[in-house]
Design a protein around this motif. Structure first.
Motif, PDB file in Angstrom:
ATOM      1  N   GLN A  96       0.829  -1.204   0.000  1.00 27.02           N
ATOM      2  CA  GLN A  96       0.000   0.000   0.000  1.00 27.02           C
ATOM      3  C   GLN A  96       0.869   1.262   0.000  1.00 27.02           C
ATOM      4  O   GLN A  96       0.612   2.207  -0.746  1.00 27.02           O
ATOM      5  N   ARG A  97       1.918   1.241   0.789  1.00 24.93           N
ATOM      6  CA  ARG A  97       2.833   2.376   0.869  1.00 24.93           C
ATOM      7  C   ARG A  97       3.557   2.579  -0.465  1.00 24.93           C
ATOM      8  O   ARG A  97       3.731   3.698  -0.936  1.00 24.93           O
ATOM      9  N   ARG A  98       3.962   1.475  -1.092  1.00 29.24           N
ATOM     10  CA  ARG A  98       4.635   1.546  -2.387  1.00 29.24           C
ATOM     11  C   ARG A  98       3.715   2.141  -3.447  1.00 29.24           C
ATOM     12  O   ARG A  98       4.133   2.961  -4.277  1.00 29.24           O
ATOM     13  N   ALA A  99       2.441   1.761  -3.419  1.00 32.15           N
ATOM     14  CA  ALA A  99       1.479   2.298  -4.380  1.00 32.15           C
ATOM     15  C   ALA A  99       1.281   3.796  -4.169  1.00 32.15           C
ATOM     16  O   ALA A  99       1.168   4.565  -5.144  1.00 32.15           O
ATOM     17  N   GLU A 100       1.248   4.238  -2.925  1.00 29.34           N
ATOM     18  CA  GLU A 100       1.102   5.661  -2.635  1.00 29.34           C
ATOM     19  C   GLU A 100       2.313   6.443  -3.139  1.00 29.34           C
ATOM     20  O   GLU A 100       2.174   7.540  -3.686  1.00 29.34           O
ATOM     21  N   ILE A 101       3.513   5.876  -2.976  1.00 31.50           N
ATOM     22  CA  ILE A 101       4.734   6.542  -3.436  1.00 31.50           C
ATOM     23  C   ILE A 101       4.735   6.637  -4.965  1.00 31.50           C
ATOM     24  O   ILE A 101       5.073   7.676  -5.530  1.00 31.50           O
ATOM     25  N   GLN A 102       4.325   5.560  -5.642  1.00 33.90           N
ATOM     26  CA  GLN A 102       4.276   5.581  -7.100  1.00 33.90           C
ATOM     27  C   GLN A 102       3.265   6.607  -7.599  1.00 33.90           C
ATOM     28  O   GLN A 102       3.511   7.314  -8.572  1.00 33.90           O
ATOM     29  N   LYS A 103       2.140   6.714  -6.915  1.00 35.03           N
ATOM     30  CA  LYS A 103       1.126   7.691  -7.297  1.00 35.03           C
ATOM     31  C   LYS A 103       1.669   9.105  -7.121  1.00 35.03           C
ATOM     32  O   LYS A 103       1.476   9.967  -7.982  1.00 35.03           O
ATOM     33  N   ALA A 104       2.364   9.352  -6.018  1.00 36.54           N
ATOM     34  CA  ALA A 104       2.942  10.664  -5.767  1.00 36.54           C
ATOM     35  C   ALA A 104       3.997  11.007  -6.812  1.00 36.54           C
ATOM     36  O   ALA A 104       4.068  12.150  -7.280  1.00 36.54           O
ATOM     37  N   GLN A 105       4.803  10.021  -7.211  1.00 36.54           N
ATOM     38  CA  GLN A 105       5.809  10.256  -8.243  1.00 36.54           C
ATOM     39  C   GLN A 105       5.155  10.593  -9.573  1.00 36.54           C
ATOM     40  O   GLN A 105       5.608  11.477 -10.302  1.00 36.54           O
ATOM     41  N   TYR A 106       4.088   9.898  -9.900  1.00 37.75           N
ATOM     42  CA  TYR A 106       3.374  10.146 -11.150  1.00 37.75           C
ATOM     43  C   TYR A 106       2.787  11.555 -11.168  1.00 37.75           C
ATOM     44  O   TYR A 106       2.926  12.288 -12.153  1.00 37.75           O
ATOM     45  N   ILE A 107       2.149  11.950 -10.084  1.00 32.30           N
ATOM     46  CA  ILE A 107       1.559  13.287  -9.998  1.00 32.30           C
ATOM     47  C   ILE A 107       2.645  14.354 -10.086  1.00 32.30           C
ATOM     48  O   ILE A 107       2.480  15.376 -10.751  1.00 32.30           O
ATOM     49  N   GLN A 108       3.772  14.106  -9.422  1.00 33.65           N
ATOM     50  CA  GLN A 108       4.872  15.060  -9.471  1.00 33.65           C
ATOM     51  C   GLN A 108       5.424  15.192 -10.881  1.00 33.65           C
ATOM     52  O   GLN A 108       5.750  16.291 -11.333  1.00 33.65           O
ATOM     53  N   SER A 109       5.509  14.081 -11.602  1.00 40.27           N
ATOM     54  CA  SER A 109       6.017  14.151 -12.978  1.00 40.27           C
ATOM     55  C   SER A 109       5.061  14.935 -13.868  1.00 40.27           C
ATOM     56  O   SER A 109       5.489  15.668 -14.758  1.00 40.27           O
ATOM     57  N   LEU A 110       3.749  14.796 -13.633  1.00 44.29           N
ATOM     58  CA  LEU A 110       2.772  15.571 -14.409  1.00 44.29           C
ATOM     59  C   LEU A 110       2.920  17.058 -14.115  1.00 44.29           C
ATOM     60  O   LEU A 110       2.852  17.901 -15.025  1.00 44.29           O
ATOM     61  N   ARG A 111       3.134  17.392 -12.858  1.00 42.97           N
ATOM     62  CA  ARG A 111       3.310  18.804 -12.488  1.00 42.97           C
ATOM     63  C   ARG A 111       4.597  19.364 -13.081  1.00 42.97           C
ATOM     64  O   ARG A 111       4.647  20.532 -13.490  1.00 42.97           O
ATOM     65  N   ASP A 112       5.646  18.552 -13.123  1.00 44.20           N
ATOM     66  CA  ASP A 112       6.907  19.004 -13.713  1.00 44.20           C
ATOM     67  C   ASP A 112       6.751  19.251 -15.217  1.00 44.20           C
ATOM     68  O   ASP A 112       7.338  20.180 -15.759  1.00 44.20           O
ATOM     69  N   GLN A 113       5.952  18.423 -15.892  1.00 40.12           N
ATOM     70  CA  GLN A 113       5.718  18.601 -17.322  1.00 40.12           C
ATOM     71  C   GLN A 113       4.941  19.885 -17.594  1.00 40.12           C
ATOM     72  O   GLN A 113       5.144  20.531 -18.609  1.00 40.12           O
ATOM     73  N   GLU A 114       4.042  20.254 -16.696  1.00 38.58           N
ATOM     74  CA  GLU A 114       3.266  21.481 -16.863  1.00 38.58           C
ATOM     75  C   GLU A 114       4.165  22.706 -16.772  1.00 38.58           C
ATOM     76  O   GLU A 114       3.938  23.703 -17.458  1.00 38.58           O
ATOM     77  N   GLU A 115       5.171  22.657 -15.920  1.00 32.70           N
ATOM     78  CA  GLU A 115       6.052  23.792 -15.732  1.00 32.70           C
ATOM     79  C   GLU A 115       6.946  24.026 -16.942  1.00 32.70           C
ATOM     80  O   GLU A 115       7.345  25.142 -17.217  1.00 32.70           O
ATOM     81  N   VAL A 116       7.281  22.955 -17.665  1.00 28.09           N
ATOM     82  CA  VAL A 116       8.202  23.073 -18.804  1.00 28.09           C
ATOM     83  C   VAL A 116       7.524  23.650 -19.989  1.00 28.09           C
ATOM     84  O   VAL A 116       6.630  24.175 -20.220  1.00 28.09           O
TER      85      VAL A 116
END
Length: 64
Positions: free
Chosen positions: A44-64
């Motif tokens: 469960q913790r691993r899934a939460e971390i993967q979700k957070a990484q995915y959301i962060q990557s989407l936010r990073d793409q928006e900034e570029v």
């Protein structure tokens, strides 16, 4: 138990829509689905971390 007061002269479809909205907000169905199958805390913790990484990557793409 959800109680939805139906006002005088109110359409039953409108009251049903209010009931469904209130039911969704309680999260009962989501809770039942998660309880059907046990997931280990580490998974469960691993899934939460993967979700957070995915959301962060989407936010990073928006900034570029």
């Amino acid at each position: 138990m959800l109680i939805i007061p139906v006002k005088e002269g109110e359409n039953i479809d409108r009251a049903l829509k209010r009931f469904k909205r209130k039911f969704d907000k309680t999260g009962t169905m989501r809770q039942l689905r998660t309880r059907q199958q046990f997931t280990k805390p580490s998974v469960q913790r691993r899934a939460e971390i993967q979700k957070a990484q995915y959301i962060q990557s989407l936010r990073d793409q928006e900034e570029v």
